[in-house]
Motif scaffolding. Structure first.
Motif, PDB file in Angstrom:
ATOM      1  N   GLY A 188       0.776  -1.233   0.000  1.00 35.86           N
ATOM      2  CA  GLY A 188       0.000   0.000   0.000  1.00 35.86           C
ATOM      3  C   GLY A 188       0.809   1.286   0.000  1.00 35.86           C
ATOM      4  N   LEU A 189       1.828   1.332   0.842  1.00 35.70           N
ATOM      5  CA  LEU A 189       2.589   2.577   0.942  1.00 35.70           C
ATOM      6  C   LEU A 189       3.272   2.932  -0.380  1.00 35.70           C
ATOM      7  N   GLY A 190       3.828   1.926  -1.029  1.00 35.89           N
ATOM      8  CA  GLY A 190       4.514   2.162  -2.289  1.00 35.89           C
ATOM      9  C   GLY A 190       3.547   2.445  -3.425  1.00 35.89           C
ATOM     10  N   GLU A 221      -0.258 -10.781   9.816  1.00 38.64           N
ATOM     11  CA  GLU A 221      -1.249 -11.329  10.751  1.00 38.64           C
ATOM     12  C   GLU A 221      -2.360 -10.332  11.066  1.00 38.64           C
ATOM     13  N   TYR A 222      -2.032  -9.017  11.077  1.00 43.55           N
ATOM     14  CA  TYR A 222      -3.089  -8.053  11.409  1.00 43.55           C
ATOM     15  C   TYR A 222      -4.151  -7.957  10.314  1.00 43.55           C
ATOM     16  N   LYS A 223      -3.768  -8.306   9.084  1.00 43.34           N
ATOM     17  CA  LYS A 223      -4.742  -8.287   7.974  1.00 43.34           C
ATOM     18  C   LYS A 223      -5.631  -9.527   8.005  1.00 43.34           C
ATOM     19  N   LYS A 269      -5.920  -1.488  13.308  1.00 45.94           N
ATOM     20  CA  LYS A 269      -4.569  -1.845  12.851  1.00 45.94           C
ATOM     21  C   LYS A 269      -4.274  -1.443  11.407  1.00 45.94           C
ATOM     22  N   GLU A 270      -5.267  -1.380  10.558  1.00 47.37           N
ATOM     23  CA  GLU A 270      -5.028  -1.022   9.155  1.00 47.37           C
ATOM     24  C   GLU A 270      -5.170   0.492   9.042  1.00 47.37           C
ATOM     25  N   ALA A 271      -4.063   1.175   8.781  1.00 47.99           N
ATOM     26  CA  ALA A 271      -4.112   2.629   8.782  1.00 47.99           C
ATOM     27  C   ALA A 271      -5.211   3.137   7.845  1.00 47.99           C
ATOM     28  N   SER A 272      -5.223   2.620   6.640  1.00 46.09           N
ATOM     29  CA  SER A 272      -6.254   3.046   5.697  1.00 46.09           C
ATOM     30  C   SER A 272      -6.711   1.873   4.843  1.00 46.09           C
ATOM     31  N   GLY A 273      -5.752   1.286   4.125  1.00 40.77           N
ATOM     32  CA  GLY A 273      -6.116   0.368   3.054  1.00 40.77           C
ATOM     33  C   GLY A 273      -6.365   1.212   1.814  1.00 40.77           C
ATOM     34  N   THR A 274      -5.952   0.699   0.671  1.00 41.80           N
ATOM     35  CA  THR A 274      -6.252   1.385  -0.589  1.00 41.80           C
ATOM     36  C   THR A 274      -6.831   0.386  -1.585  1.00 41.80           C
ATOM     37  N   LYS A 289      -3.445  -8.605  -0.779  1.00 41.22           N
ATOM     38  CA  LYS A 289      -2.717  -7.571  -0.041  1.00 41.22           C
ATOM     39  C   LYS A 289      -1.468  -8.216   0.556  1.00 41.22           C
ATOM     40  N   ARG A 290      -0.540  -7.419   1.123  1.00 43.83           N
ATOM     41  CA  ARG A 290       0.622  -8.007   1.814  1.00 43.83           C
ATOM     42  C   ARG A 290       0.135  -9.052   2.808  1.00 43.83           C
ATOM     43  N   LEU A 291       0.956 -10.055   3.033  1.00 44.02           N
ATOM     44  CA  LEU A 291       0.567 -11.008   4.064  1.00 44.02           C
ATOM     45  C   LEU A 291       1.012 -10.496   5.423  1.00 44.02           C
ATOM     46  N   THR A 347      -7.189  11.471   3.993  1.00 42.23           N
ATOM     47  CA  THR A 347      -7.644  10.126   3.621  1.00 42.23           C
ATOM     48  C   THR A 347      -7.071   9.746   2.256  1.00 42.23           C
ATOM     49  N   ASN A 348      -6.470   8.564   2.205  1.00 46.88           N
ATOM     50  CA  ASN A 348      -5.831   8.078   0.984  1.00 46.88           C
ATOM     51  C   ASN A 348      -6.783   8.066  -0.206  1.00 46.88           C
ATOM     52  N   GLY A 349      -6.203   7.905  -1.353  1.00 48.88           N
ATOM     53  CA  GLY A 349      -6.986   7.768  -2.572  1.00 48.88           C
ATOM     54  C   GLY A 349      -6.189   6.965  -3.585  1.00 48.88           C
ATOM     55  N   ASN A 368       2.354   9.531   8.445  1.00 48.99           N
ATOM     56  CA  ASN A 368       2.439   8.264   9.174  1.00 48.99           C
ATOM     57  C   ASN A 368       1.504   7.247   8.523  1.00 48.99           C
ATOM     58  N   HIS A 369       2.003   6.024   8.333  1.00 54.03           N
ATOM     59  CA  HIS A 369       1.182   5.000   7.662  1.00 54.03           C
ATOM     60  C   HIS A 369       0.876   3.801   8.545  1.00 54.03           C
ATOM     61  N   THR A 370       1.265   3.850   9.798  1.00 58.84           N
ATOM     62  CA  THR A 370       1.036   2.652  10.610  1.00 58.84           C
ATOM     63  C   THR A 370       1.083   2.958  12.095  1.00 58.84           C
ATOM     64  N   LEU A 376      14.802  -4.075  -2.348  1.00 56.99           N
ATOM     65  CA  LEU A 376      14.008  -3.277  -1.435  1.00 56.99           C
ATOM     66  C   LEU A 376      13.895  -4.050  -0.126  1.00 56.99           C
ATOM     67  N   TYR A 377      14.137  -3.376   0.998  1.00 55.43           N
ATOM     68  CA  TYR A 377      14.046  -4.042   2.306  1.00 55.43           C
ATOM     69  C   TYR A 377      14.686  -5.404   2.301  1.00 55.43           C
ATOM     70  N   PRO A 378      15.970  -5.461   2.193  1.00 49.43           N
ATOM     71  CA  PRO A 378      16.595  -6.782   2.317  1.00 49.43           C
ATOM     72  C   PRO A 378      16.224  -7.333   3.678  1.00 49.43           C
TER      73      PRO A 378
HETATM   74  C1  26W Z   1       9.799  -2.084   8.914  1.00 54.53           C
HETATM   75  C2  26W Z   1       9.607  -1.007   7.938  1.00 54.53           C
HETATM   76  C3  26W Z   1       8.315  -1.088   7.207  1.00 54.53           C
HETATM   77  C4  26W Z   1       7.155  -1.309   7.839  1.00 54.53           C
HETATM   78  C5  26W Z   1       5.977  -1.384   7.157  1.00 54.53           C
HETATM   79  C6  26W Z   1       8.296  -0.935   5.853  1.00 54.53           C
HETATM   80  C7  26W Z   1       7.131  -1.007   5.147  1.00 54.53           C
HETATM   81  C8  26W Z   1       5.965  -1.217   5.797  1.00 54.53           C
HETATM   82  C9  26W Z   1       4.658  -1.280   5.063  1.00 54.53           C
HETATM   83  C10 26W Z   1       4.872  -1.899   3.737  1.00 54.53           C
HETATM   84  C11 26W Z   1       3.986   0.043   5.092  1.00 54.53           C
HETATM   85  C12 26W Z   1       2.667   0.085   4.357  1.00 54.53           C
HETATM   86  O1  26W Z   1       2.510  -0.347   3.245  1.00 54.53           O
HETATM   87  N1  26W Z   1       1.680   0.688   4.996  1.00 54.53           N
HETATM   88  C13 26W Z   1       0.378   0.826   4.387  1.00 54.53           C
HETATM   89  O2  26W Z   1       0.269   2.139   3.853  1.00 54.53           O
HETATM   90  C14 26W Z   1      -0.911   2.282   3.095  1.00 54.53           C
HETATM   91  C15 26W Z   1      -0.893   3.656   2.455  1.00 54.53           C
HETATM   92  O3  26W Z   1      -1.082   4.645   3.411  1.00 54.53           O
HETATM   93  C16 26W Z   1      -2.141   2.083   3.962  1.00 54.53           C
HETATM   94  O4  26W Z   1      -3.270   2.127   3.145  1.00 54.53           O
HETATM   95  C17 26W Z   1      -2.080   0.741   4.691  1.00 54.53           C
HETATM   96  O5  26W Z   1      -3.141   0.653   5.618  1.00 54.53           O
HETATM   97  C18 26W Z   1      -0.736   0.597   5.400  1.00 54.53           C
HETATM   98  O6  26W Z   1      -0.600  -0.708   5.931  1.00 54.53           O
END
Ligand code: 26W
Length: 766
Positions: A104-106, A501-503, A599-604, A497-499, A412-414, A313-315, A225-227
């Motif tokens: 989601g973040l990317g 446990e909170y999802k 736990k899910e900041a937004s979800g997209t 979505k990413r795997l 709010t995301n879009g 902030n995303h989490t 990315l994130y080794p």
């Molecule tokens: C340990 C570093 C780290 C932690 C978490 C790197 C990356 C992550 C996630 C991949 C972050 C992420 O994708 N967060 C998501 O961001 C989305 C955009 O705002 C939200 O919609 C999701 O709820 C949130 O999980």
């Protein structure tokens, strides 16, 4: 430039062929060149202030269709290709997908670039050019394995710029080379840029898997990315990567500022830096260092940087809020240590509450809280959905909110409806054109006009027909690419979505077990259901990998059971990515958004599904709350504990308290008969017969005794809500109406709206 002449010209010049004689690969490369020519001829948007969106991830997906659309030549190119008997979709198959993000973040960063360009705002992205991306997922023996995803070919979207900066690491200087990807804006004549930094001599892909020597620097800085950060070497490499990105990025910002003839002490008048989560946070001390090095006083530098940076902030997950040992930063970039100490000293002098310190812990074991650094030294702090921002203000970041109430705001995301509706679902897009006119493509709120057709049976039938077509299309690619048969007549119930446990993919699996046991007990379901998953697990996240194993074992068990097979299908997309998302999302009937509330900041993904006429089955978490408000209770299925209850359980409020501090006692829930059967199925002879007993037993013990994300709390309510949705699906007209309302209300979740709000409240670019 005239596309009709230029495209055949390119085919001649490159291959000496007519368009119709070219292979798909040759056509792809002609179109790549054409698109690059058109995009790079576009100027940057004007504006005295410029935004730099710093992000460790840009999950851009394939670019051809999107760029054709943004350049306004999508229909024309399509027509030319059709004339030669070719299809754009086949040509796009040739394009490798860059995997420059986790989830989601990317993907949000990619949607934002698209919208920034479409709104003609003066803004660019800044990130890293990972050669092997996240990783490519393969299933072997019902388990995930990883291998590199080398996406960069000789000809690609990357444009070498010749711009270079020196990044001063502790072990010596490293050259950062800048590559650009053009981002043409839809509805404008301008283009933005995605700036990706790379090392001069990147290392080749590892021989096997994605393991490599983490200390092979600088060659390994831009490999992945994130080794794997489960060990110290991996974590240290991430600090090196982050510093590489922000130091080169900060130098780019100052170079462009000087080229515009602006004095350094006017930085904040001319520049905004949006920090996408904490991964780019070191840009703050790095800019202070560069500015003081170029003559500004410490006071001036700190003031300028604090007025330039803004943090998203995303989490709220503790493990994802980055805290680095100061010793790591000291090793990677020793010149930042005195600056960080000074920034910490200033924060401590102003605020005595130890909870808001930048550096915490005793000497020798000091930890730098990246989010704290961001909040003290930014002018804006935002969450990504209304509920998430409230949680930040009232619990997670409360001590900061008490200090800086005016900095906190919600955005709010879009998602960009160009990729997530126009390109991936042209059938639905043209139905919308017919119903509400083409204006929604610029002004997504106009989708609301679709509500007028909620009683129009011809439109409702068209919605159903389009959904059926998208389901058949998905079944076709599944058969072709993964050798899996899907039944398009069944309900497509999808969680991609990413795997994590909170999802709660594991709770979805419990539903599958519930249905399977019902069928085995002689109770036939209302109608056939396909439960589709798509997810990558972080390579070091053991429990996530066990959940993938569980899903794949369930698939195997059910497929080989003649009694269950007509009614229940489980399938998992191998290597779920943006390309798959574009196929899966338009084909969905029921969208699973079942995270543990809070736990899910937004979800997209939830927004993309909604736009494509899927009905959400979800908890009141993240942006699901806003979806529920918009569509109303008849057009969404909600269930489960509310976020405030969950937050109280984690805080240990209530009568009973467990050893882990929560007032959620997993065993109490496990011992409910309806739950125990489902959980115990993980170690049943049937499942142990197809899976890895050790992995299944570990998952079983964890779920029963820990259940950190409370799947057992919500599972019964979940099953009831899901069965209700599947029953309602049978009334096709009523269901079509729900689909229509979801699409009609999705305009709010356009990232054009989100970006307009960022600009209005934070960036003020125009
Ligand atoms: C340990 C570093 C780290 C932690 C978490 C790197 C990356 C992550 C996630 C991949 C972050 C992420 O994708 N967060 C998501 O961001 C989305 C955009 O705002 C939200 O919609 C999701 O709820 C949130 O999980």
């Amino acid at each position: 430039m005239d596309v009709k002449t230029r495209l055949p010209e390119l085919a001649q010049a490159r291959y000496g062929l007519e368009l119709s004689q070219c292979s798909d690969s040759q056509l792809y490369h002609c179109l790549l060149q054409l698109t690059q020519e058109l995009a790079s001829a576009r100027p940057a948007p004007s504006g005295d202030r410029k935004l730099y969106y710093f992000s460790a991830e840009f999950l851009i997906g394939k670019l051809l269709s999107n760029n054709l659309l943004a350049l306004g030549i999508y229909d024309e190119v399509n027509a030319i290709l059709t004339e030669c008997g070719r299809a754009l979709s086949a040509i796009e198959d040739v394009e490798p997908e860059p995997s420059l993000g986790n989830g989601g973040l990317g993907r949000l960063a990619a949607c934002f670039l698209d919208s920034i360009a479409a709104l003609g705002l003066n803004g660019d992205g800044v990130g890293l050019n990972y050669h092997y991306g996240l990783f490519e997922q393969k299933f072997q023996h019902n388990k995930q394995t990883e291998r590199p995803n080398p996406w960069i070919e000789d000809e690609s979207w990357l444009i070498p710029t010749g711009v270079e900066f020196e990044v001063p690491f502790g072990f010596g200087p490293v050259k950062a080379k800048l590559f650009d990807i053009a981002v043409p804006g839809a509805h404008t004549a301008t283009a933005g840029r995605l700036h990706l930094f790379d090392v001069e001599a990147p290392a080749p892909a590892p021989q096997e898997g994605i393991d490599f020597n983490k200390s092979d620097l600088p060659a390994r800085l831009t490999s992945f990315l994130y080794p794997d950060d489960s060990n110290e070497a991996g974590r240290l490499l991430r600090v090196y990567q982050q510093y590489f990105m922000v130091s080169a990025g900060a130098q780019l910002v100052l170079k462009e500022l000087e080229e515009r003839g602006c004095a350094l002490n006017t930085l904040s008048d001319h520049v905004v830096i949006q920090i996408n989560d904490t991964h780019p946070s070191m840009v703050i001390p790095e800019l202070v260092r560069l500015l003081t090095g170029r003559g500004l006083s410490m006071d001036e530098a700190v003031e300028q940087v604090s007025k330039t940076c803004a943090y998203t902030n995303h989490t709220i997950l503790a493990e994802a809020l980055e805290k680095w040992p100061l010793s790591f930063i000291e090793k990677a970039a020793p010149q930042l240590t005195p600056i960080l100490r000074e920034l910490d000293r200033r924060a401590k002098a102003a605020h005595t509450d130890p909870k808001v310190a930048v550096i915490q812990g005793e000497e020798g074991k000091e930890i730098v809280h990246m989010a704290h650094l961001d909040i003290h030294y930014s002018r804006s702090v935002n969450g990504v959905a209304a509920l998430h921002t409230e949680i930040l203000k009232n619990s997670e970041l409360k001590p900061f909110y008490d200090i800086y109430p005016a900095k906190f705001n919600n955005k709010t995301n879009g998602v960009t409806l160009r990729r997530w509706l126009e390109v991936c679902n042209p059938q639905l897009a043209s139905l919308l054109d017919e119903c509400v006119g083409r204006g929604w493509r610029r002004d997504p709120d106009q989708l609301n006009k679709l509500m007028e057709f909620a009683g129009d049976s011809a439109v409702l039938d068209r919605m159903l027909a389009i959904k059926a077509e998208k389901k058949r299309e998905l079944a076709d690619v599944f058969a072709r690419e993964q050798g899996i048969t899907l039944d398009p007549e069944s309900v497509f119930d999808i969680q991609v979505k990413r795997l994590h446990e909170y999802k709660r993919q594991q709770m979805n699996a419990l539903y599958v077990i519930h249905k399977y046991l019902e069928i085995k007990g002689g109770k036939t379901p209302q109608r056939p259901v396909t439960v589709l998953f798509g997810a990558k697990a972080a390579p070091a996240y053991v429990m996530a990998k066990h959940i993938i194993h569980l899903i794949l074992c369930l698939r195997k068990l059910i497929e080989s059971d003649p009694q269950a097979r007509p009614w229940l299908h489980v399938a998992m997309v191998e290597n779920y990515n943006v390309t798959w998302a574009e196929r899966v999302i338009p084909a969905c009937d029921i969208s699973e958004q079942i995270s543990l509330a809070s736990k899910e900041a937004s979800g997209t993904g939830n927004m993309k599904f909604m736009a494509n006429g899927a009905v959400t089955l979800g908890t009141l978490d993240g942006a699901n709350v806003e979806i529920a408000e918009l569509v109303g209770p008849d057009n969404i299925y909600t269930f489960g504990a509310k976020s405030d209850e969950v937050i109280r359980m984690y805080a240990g409020e209530g009568e009973k308290k467990g050893a882990d501090g929560r007032s959620y006692l997993p065993l109490d829930h496990y011992h409910r008969p309806a739950v125990e059967r489902l959980v115990d199925f993980l170690v049943s002879p049937e499942l142990l017969g197809v899976g890895d007993p050790a992995a299944l037993a570990t998952l079983w013990r964890d779920m029963k005794n820990k259940d950190w994300f409370m799947a057992m709390l919500d599972v019964e309510d979940y099953i009831a809500a899901r069965d209700r949705a599947i029953a309602d699906y049978g009334d096709r007209t009523a269901w079509a109406k729900k689909m229509l309302v979801n699409t009609a209300k999705s305009g709010y979740f356009s990232s054009d709206r989100t970006i307009a709000q960022y600009d209005r409240d934070i960036w003020q670019l125009k």
